[in-house]
Design an enzyme around this catalytic site. Structure first.
Site, PDB file in Angstrom:
ATOM      1  N   VAL A 105     -11.843  -2.154  -5.340  1.00 11.21           N
ATOM      2  CA  VAL A 105     -13.104  -2.634  -5.900  1.00 11.21           C
ATOM      3  C   VAL A 105     -13.794  -3.618  -4.952  1.00 11.21           C
ATOM      4  O   VAL A 105     -14.809  -4.202  -5.280  1.00 11.21           O
ATOM      5  CB  VAL A 105     -12.880  -3.269  -7.300  1.00 11.21           C
ATOM      6  CG1 VAL A 105     -12.322  -2.229  -8.262  1.00 11.21           C
ATOM      7  CG2 VAL A 105     -11.954  -4.482  -7.231  1.00 11.21           C
ATOM      8  N   HIS A 121     -12.688   3.113  -9.259  1.00  9.74           N
ATOM      9  CA  HIS A 121     -12.498   1.990 -10.186  1.00  9.74           C
ATOM     10  C   HIS A 121     -13.650   0.984 -10.141  1.00  9.74           C
ATOM     11  O   HIS A 121     -13.484  -0.183 -10.479  1.00  9.74           O
ATOM     12  CB  HIS A 121     -11.149   1.311  -9.903  1.00  9.74           C
ATOM     13  CG  HIS A 121      -9.974   2.215 -10.179  1.00  9.74           C
ATOM     14  ND1 HIS A 121      -8.734   2.053  -9.635  1.00  9.74           N
ATOM     15  CD2 HIS A 121      -9.888   3.314 -10.977  1.00  9.74           C
ATOM     16  CE1 HIS A 121      -7.922   3.017 -10.068  1.00  9.74           C
ATOM     17  NE2 HIS A 121      -8.596   3.793 -10.871  1.00  9.74           N
TER      18      HIS A 121
HETATM   19  P1  NAD Z   1      -0.692  -1.099  -5.550  1.00  7.05           P
HETATM   20  O1  NAD Z   1      -0.721  -2.582  -5.426  1.00  7.05           O
HETATM   21  O2  NAD Z   1      -0.089  -0.495  -6.742  1.00  7.05           O
HETATM   22  O3  NAD Z   1       0.074  -0.508  -4.270  1.00  7.05           O
HETATM   23  C1  NAD Z   1      -0.229  -0.950  -2.982  1.00  7.05           C
HETATM   24  C2  NAD Z   1       0.467  -0.052  -1.983  1.00  7.05           C
HETATM   25  O4  NAD Z   1       0.065  -0.468  -0.680  1.00  7.05           O
HETATM   26  C3  NAD Z   1       2.007  -0.143  -2.016  1.00  7.05           C
HETATM   27  O5  NAD Z   1       2.564   1.154  -2.020  1.00  7.05           O
HETATM   28  C4  NAD Z   1       2.342  -0.894  -0.734  1.00  7.05           C
HETATM   29  O6  NAD Z   1       3.575  -0.488  -0.162  1.00  7.05           O
HETATM   30  C5  NAD Z   1       1.199  -0.514   0.158  1.00  7.05           C
HETATM   31  N1  NAD Z   1       0.878  -1.431   1.241  1.00  7.05           N
HETATM   32  C6  NAD Z   1       1.019  -2.777   1.286  1.00  7.05           C
HETATM   33  N2  NAD Z   1       0.572  -3.253   2.470  1.00  7.05           N
HETATM   34  C7  NAD Z   1       0.123  -2.173   3.175  1.00  7.05           C
HETATM   35  C8  NAD Z   1      -0.480  -2.012   4.446  1.00  7.05           C
HETATM   36  N3  NAD Z   1      -0.717  -3.061   5.250  1.00  7.05           N
HETATM   37  N4  NAD Z   1      -0.815  -0.767   4.848  1.00  7.05           N
HETATM   38  C9  NAD Z   1      -0.590   0.315   4.055  1.00  7.05           C
HETATM   39  N5  NAD Z   1      -0.018   0.219   2.835  1.00  7.05           N
HETATM   40  C10 NAD Z   1       0.316  -1.020   2.399  1.00  7.05           C
HETATM   41  O7  NAD Z   1      -2.202  -0.612  -5.334  1.00  7.05           O
HETATM   42  P2  NAD Z   1      -2.986   0.664  -5.891  1.00  7.05           P
HETATM   43  O8  NAD Z   1      -2.112   1.871  -5.842  1.00  7.05           O
HETATM   44  O9  NAD Z   1      -4.297   0.658  -5.208  1.00  7.05           O
HETATM   45  O10 NAD Z   1      -3.234   0.347  -7.430  1.00  7.05           O
HETATM   46  C11 NAD Z   1      -3.730  -0.911  -7.799  1.00  7.05           C
HETATM   47  C12 NAD Z   1      -4.991  -0.936  -8.613  1.00  7.05           C
HETATM   48  O11 NAD Z   1      -5.490  -2.244  -8.487  1.00  7.05           O
HETATM   49  C13 NAD Z   1      -6.094  -0.054  -8.136  1.00  7.05           C
HETATM   50  O12 NAD Z   1      -6.541   0.623  -9.232  1.00  7.05           O
HETATM   51  C14 NAD Z   1      -7.217  -0.963  -7.626  1.00  7.05           C
HETATM   52  O13 NAD Z   1      -8.408  -0.737  -8.374  1.00  7.05           O
HETATM   53  C15 NAD Z   1      -6.806  -2.340  -7.953  1.00  7.05           C
HETATM   54  N6  NAD Z   1      -6.788  -3.279  -6.799  1.00  7.05           N
HETATM   55  C16 NAD Z   1      -7.822  -3.321  -5.901  1.00  7.05           C
HETATM   56  C17 NAD Z   1      -7.797  -4.198  -4.818  1.00  7.05           C
HETATM   57  C18 NAD Z   1      -8.953  -4.214  -3.844  1.00  7.05           C
HETATM   58  O14 NAD Z   1     -10.054  -3.832  -4.213  1.00  7.05           O
HETATM   59  N7  NAD Z   1      -8.729  -4.617  -2.580  1.00  7.05           N
HETATM   60  C19 NAD Z   1      -6.718  -5.061  -4.649  1.00  7.05           C
HETATM   61  C20 NAD Z   1      -5.674  -5.024  -5.592  1.00  7.05           C
HETATM   62  C21 NAD Z   1      -5.739  -4.118  -6.650  1.00  7.05           C
END
Ligand code: NAD
Ligand code: ZN
Length: 252
Positions: A105, A121
């Site tokens: 997001v 999302h």
């Molecule tokens: P998740 O937190 O469930 O999983 C994150 C994944 O990223 C893990 O498998 C982890 O091993 C991996 N990871 C960590 N560091 C990494 C890197 N440097 N390079 C590659 N992979 C790496 O996240 P998800 O599956 O996106 O689900 C979470 C939900 O939360 C989503 O629906 C999203 O909308 C939301 N979210 C969004 C943000 C954002 O917008 N940046 C941040 C946190 C959560």
């Protein structure tokens, strides 16, 4: 990390006619934005999803939820796209039909230059009224980035007076139909999907990897962890996105 795996992934990508990417919180981790589950730092280890990411949680404590999103928005605005986001924008230069389906997001894909993006999302900054859904504007105070405990009353809707909320999809809410349709089309049409930084837990988003696989697409997984998508992957590059993607591009 085994270099032959990178060579194999590069071979698959080079011969692809319609590659796309499916990204999650992990791709923004190297920009300093926490993932939800991956580590001790994970956001859900500090606050519960029910409190912070449901309509019920918002009704229950609007100052807590609004303050938390203002903190995250301020962090996102002061963050920069990393080498992983940049690499995906470069792939769109090489394949004009390249597209990014993201669960994030934040706006780091567009800030890196990607143009074809489906936001499954929502976008935190697409503010709207909690009741009447009228779009709203709000100037995020950048100094909120230093205050994860921020409590702040949400502004009032100019039309009905109820609270303004962030433009994200909370647990229990439906996905934006247009974004979902676009993402589903891309998942069906692609012949290769880069699955990057997503645990594969959040549905229905995660099911798009099965859709691509069922339609014959190759799957390249980029994630340091073994996620639920690992069994579907043709190649799993177990490195951070900001390292693995530039390495992959160098080999094209
Ligand atoms: P998740 O937190 O469930 O999983 C994150 C994944 O990223 C893990 O498998 C982890 O091993 C991996 N990871 C960590 N560091 C990494 C890197 N440097 N390079 C590659 N992979 C790496 O996240 P998800 O599956 O996106 O689900 C979470 C939900 O939360 C989503 O629906 C999203 O909308 C939301 N979210 C969004 C943000 C954002 O917008 N940046 C941040 C946190 C959560
Ligand atoms: Zn309203």
């Amino acid at each position: 990390m085994s270099e032959p795996l990178f060579d194999r992934a590069a071979d698959l990508l080079r011969t692809s006619k319609h590659p796309i990417a499916f990204t999650g919180a992990g791709i923004s981790a190297e920009s300093g934005i926490s993932t939800f589950r991956a580590s001790e730092e994970g956001l859900w280890s500090k606050w519960s999803p029910e409190e912070l990411a449901t309509p019920w949680g918002f009704k229950n404590d609007r100052e807590l939820v609004w303050g938390w999103y203002v903190w995250r928005l301020a962090k996102g605005m002061s963050a920069l796209p990393n080498a992983g986001h940049d690499a995906l924008a470069m792939l769109e230069q090489r394949w004009p039909n390249f597209a990014v389906i993201t669960q994030n997001v934040d706006e780091l894909h567009e800030r890196a230059g990607s143009k074809r993006i489906a936001h499954l999302h929502g976008l935190a900054s697409a503010f709207r009224c909690f009741s009447c859904a009228a779009p709203a504007t709000f100037d995020v105070p950048l100094d909120a980035a230093d205050n994860p405990q921020l409590r702040m009353p949400p502004p009032a809707c100019l039309h009905c007076g109820d609270s303004i909320r962030p433009g994200v999809v909370w647990f229990g809410e439906g996905l934006p139909q247009d974004q979902w349709n676009q993402a589903d089309d891309w998942a069906m049409q692609c012949d290769l999907m880069l699955v990057i930084g997503t645990s594969g837990i959040v549905q229905p988003a995660a099911s798009l990897v099965d859709v691509a696989r069922r339609n014959g697409a190759k799957i390249i997984l980029i994630d340091p962890s073994v996620t639920s998508h690992a069994t579907l992957a043709d190649v799993h590059l177990r490195e951070a996105a900001g390292v693995a993607l530039p390495k992959l591009l160098q080999r094209l």
